[in-house]
Design an enzyme around this catalytic site. Structure first.
Site, PDB file in Angstrom:
ATOM      1  N   GLU A 179       0.815  -1.214   0.000  1.00  0.00           N
ATOM      2  CA  GLU A 179       0.000   0.000   0.000  1.00  0.00           C
ATOM      3  C   GLU A 179       0.853   1.270   0.000  1.00  0.00           C
ATOM      4  OE1 GLU A 179      -3.193  -0.321   2.832  1.00  0.00           O
ATOM      5  OE2 GLU A 179      -3.448  -2.448   2.399  1.00  0.00           O
ATOM      6  N   PRO A 196       3.083  -6.703  -9.616  1.00  0.00           N
ATOM      7  CA  PRO A 196       3.591  -6.359 -10.939  1.00  0.00           C
ATOM      8  C   PRO A 196       4.411  -5.077 -10.949  1.00  0.00           C
ATOM      9  CG  PRO A 196       1.191  -6.737 -10.972  1.00  0.00           C
ATOM     10  CD  PRO A 196       1.602  -6.630  -9.553  1.00  0.00           C
ATOM     11  N   GLU A 486      -9.636   4.220   1.151  1.00  0.00           N
ATOM     12  CA  GLU A 486      -9.542   4.660   2.541  1.00  0.00           C
ATOM     13  C   GLU A 486      -8.403   5.648   2.781  1.00  0.00           C
ATOM     14  OE1 GLU A 486      -7.332   0.688   2.324  1.00  0.00           O
ATOM     15  OE2 GLU A 486      -9.084   1.637   1.424  1.00  0.00           O
TER      16      GLU A 486
END
Length: 692
Positions: A179, A196, A486
């Site tokens: 993230e 990737p 979020e």
């Protein structure tokens, strides 16, 4: 096409020519269309491969091999001892997906390397070459040299991409798993990267390195060996071993998607084609769909997960969401925070969670009954805080409970810093593993299989990255694995304007993502606090998009479980724009990337499965632009009603994000339309065939 060539290596000693016994052999194979050439060699006793696209090199000669703790490895003194070739051209059908029919056309070259020193042993590398790239894996057969347990300590697979090749990537060795905001730069400056990873070399060739069919193995990231050259790095167990296995075994496929332009990467099915066929039989119970839920309210501090007076997951509040879902045609309602465990320091103590015990203000049997009466399914939630032993000890009972109340889909979560997966070993000792370790790869499959026994599907958050296993396990429908919505509530910084047009060419190449789009209150932290001690986040934390771009996400970012993430009252204020979310499907007959550049813009068209309508989504980064899209995916000459949801002339994500034009006009298949996109703006279009 397959070519074999060999050369005798000789050397001069004084005036005498001395022929050495060393014999180098080179094998070549090409893609069905002849554009991609694979070369495999054993020159100097090293197993190597290289890849070219037309006349341009994509992967320079790069090493293959593997090392073991207790066995002789495959790193030098190797020779090609045999090879086989074959090909395939068949079409198979997905139960759900970006497209219903998938063509698997490839050439195959399997090369066996034998060790020339030490005990007799060999390993096979199987290559499959498609028109859009290739995949290869290692296959170790049963043999005398590999009896008993095998501990892999290093995989020597290398990727020589070139120092000046542009790279889009996230770091692989930092606390927040996958993230991170995508980084861009020359490959020679990249130290480590999750896959990737997407590249564009100086010749303009685009390619992406990833893996497929990650089963009983650890996840692969890329680690720089020297500038522009990477080696596969396998995530270790807590004891340092990378992979624990035995012969025979097969590794995951190492994949290289290749295209002359960026959109060619999206229009590839390599990852799916390299996975095994459906292992679950009849999966008609796996149902794509859109959902709403008790989720965003907690992220913007409107409600809480815990039971502290403004608890979100109450029976009353859940029924309100169920009513909204039923009224507007949504299939499900996600409920987070219903079960015991959210009070206290749950982030650092996942043992708090009880997966069959609800808070006193949430009656799961009554909520399940009410949802069924409204024709809506309840979507369950299992946050583990990465205490996997605690979760697995309750998992069977938790799925039984969900089955009894009609839950057909479950969102799982593993919130914890990377490397903090908690497990109790066979000696009762707590160990900590990585999110993408072999232990977690195996754990996720245990969850998927246990859920399937109850006809429950899985949406995994804080997951192991997607490698196409949805083909083999169709109830593993979607997952997170990148910065989602979020971060726009509390991220520092929030997702930048180029985030979506980067995701489309990077993370989304792996498979579906539960990004949770559809935020209509684009300044959520400017709302007054619900309670004095529940102050909102920094007002600068907000979706850096226009309203039209939020709509376009439903087409650009694929997920078979697609959330309308905002609060019902925010949709009720803008029902005209909300209509697109109500209309757009979550399952597709066909998908085509039409235009785009990595990190700049992208336009994608998708046809509704079982229908004739098409939907088009286009988004841009912070640069306003007008893109031209040719409707050659429509039936030529046929008239369609195009319903446009696009940025207004004065739209801007920062200063005027709500400016939107909603209009309809007729278009014909084959004509070209212009889509003006504001700064971090977008356009969403529904195309309805007239006369159908």
């Amino acid at each position: 096409m397959f070519v074999r060539c060999a050369q005798i290596v000789a050397m001069m000693a004084g005036a005498m020519l001395i022929a050495l016994p060393l014999r180098a052999e080179t094998l070549q194979a090409t893609s069905p269309d002849g554009a991609i050439t694979l070369t495999v060699s054993d020159e100097r006793g090293l197993a190597t491969y290289s890849v070219s696209y037309g006349d341009d090199q994509v992967i320079a000669a790069s090493k293959l091999g593997m090392l073991f703790r207790d066995h002789h490895g495959f790193d030098r003194d190797l020779t090609i001892s045999g090879s086989t070739t074959t090909s395939r051209d068949e079409t198979w059908e997905q139960p759900w997906g970006e497209r219903r029919l998938v063509r698997d056309q490839h050439s195959e070259l399997a090369v066996t390397f034998a060790a020339q020193t030490g005990p007799a042993r060999n390993i096979t590398v199987r290559f499959r070459i498609f028109d859009t790239g290739l995949g290869f894996r290692y296959e170790l057969a049963e043999q005398e040299a590999f009896s008993g347990d095998i501990n892999i300590i290093d995989e020597l697979t290398q990727f020589g991409v070139g120092e000046q090749t542009m790279t889009w990537y996230t770091p692989s060795d930092e606390f927040n798993r996958y993230e991170y905001i995508y980084r861009t730069g020359a490959a020679g400056k990249v130290d480590d990267a999750h896959t990737p990873v997407t590249f564009r070399n100086p010749a303009g060739i685009h390619f992406s390195i990833h893996e497929a069919a990650l089963v009983n193995y650890s996840g692969m990231s890329l680690e720089a060996l020297r500038p522009g050259s990477f080696e596969a790095r396998l995530r270790p167990w807590s004891d340092g071993i990378r992979v624990k296995t035995s012969a025979p075994f097969k590794t995951p496929w190492r994949t290289i998607q290749i295209a002359p332009d960026a959109v060619g990467l999206i229009n590839s099915d390599i990852i799916l084609n390299l996975n095994e066929t459906n292992a679950m039989g009849d999966v008609s119970w796996v149902e794509p769909g859109k959902y709403v839920g008790i989720w965003w309210a907690m992220h913007i501090r409107e409600r809480t997960w815990g039971n502290d007076g403004i608890h979100g997951a109450t029976t009353e509040e859940t029924k309100r969401y169920i009513d909204f879902a039923a009224e507007h045609g949504f299939a499900g309602v996600l409920v987070e925070g219903w079960n015991i465990g959210w009070d206290g320091d749950w982030f650092n103590n996942g043992a708090l969670f009880k997966f069959t015990e609800s808070y006193p203000d949430f009656d799961i049997e009554e909520v399940g009954r009410y949802a069924r009466s409204k024709g809506v399914r309840l979507i369950g939630h299992h946050e583990t805080s990465a205490d996997v032993s605690n979760y697995e000890s309750q998992m069977e009972a938790a799925f039984d409970l969900y089955q009894s109340v009609g839950v057909a889909q479950v969102k799982t979560g593993y919130v914890a810093d990377a490397g903090d997966i908690s497990r109790i070993d066979e000696n009762g000792i707590q160990k900590f593993e990585w999110h993408d370790s072999q232990f977690m790869v195996d754990h996720h499959l245990r969850v998927v299989e246990a859920a399937a026994k109850r006809q429950i599907s899985i949406n995994a958050h804080e997951p192991v990255k997607d490698t196409g296993l949805r083909r083999t396990y169709p109830n593993w429908m979607t997952r997170e694995g990148a910065r989602g919505m979020e971060f726009n509530a509390w991220g520092t910084p929030p997702n930048p304007t180029e985030h979506i047009s980067t995701l489309a060419f990077t993370r989304m190449l792996a498979g579906p993502m539960d990004y949770t789009p559809g935020i209509f209150d684009l300044k959520p932290n400017e709302r007054p606090p619900v309670r004095e001690d529940m102050r909102r986040g920094d007002p600068s934390n907000r979706p850096q998009t226009t309203l039209a771009k939020q709509l376009a996400l439903y087409v650009v970012l694929y997920s078979p479980l697609q959330m309308a993430a905002d609060l019902p009252e925010n949709y009720e204020k803008r029902m005209d724009a909300f209509q697109f979310i109500k209309d757009v499907p979550a399952d597709w007959e066909e998908s085509i990337a039409l235009a785009g550049e990595v990190g700049e813009y992208v336009a994608i068209a998708r046809q509704e499965r079982g229908g004739t309508d098409w939907f088009l989504g286009a988004v841009t980064d912070g640069t306003p632009r007008t893109i031209e899209v040719t409707l050659d995916f429509l039936e030529p000459g046929k008239t369609y009603t195009a319903q446009f949801y696009r940025d207004g002339e004065d739209a801007h994500w920062e200063t005027n994000p709500y400016s939107i034009v909603i209009e309809a006009r007729d278009v014909k298949g084959g004509e070209t339309i212009s889509l003006p996109l504001a700064s971090s703006g977008g356009a969403a279009v529904r195309l309805i065939a007239k006369g159908d």
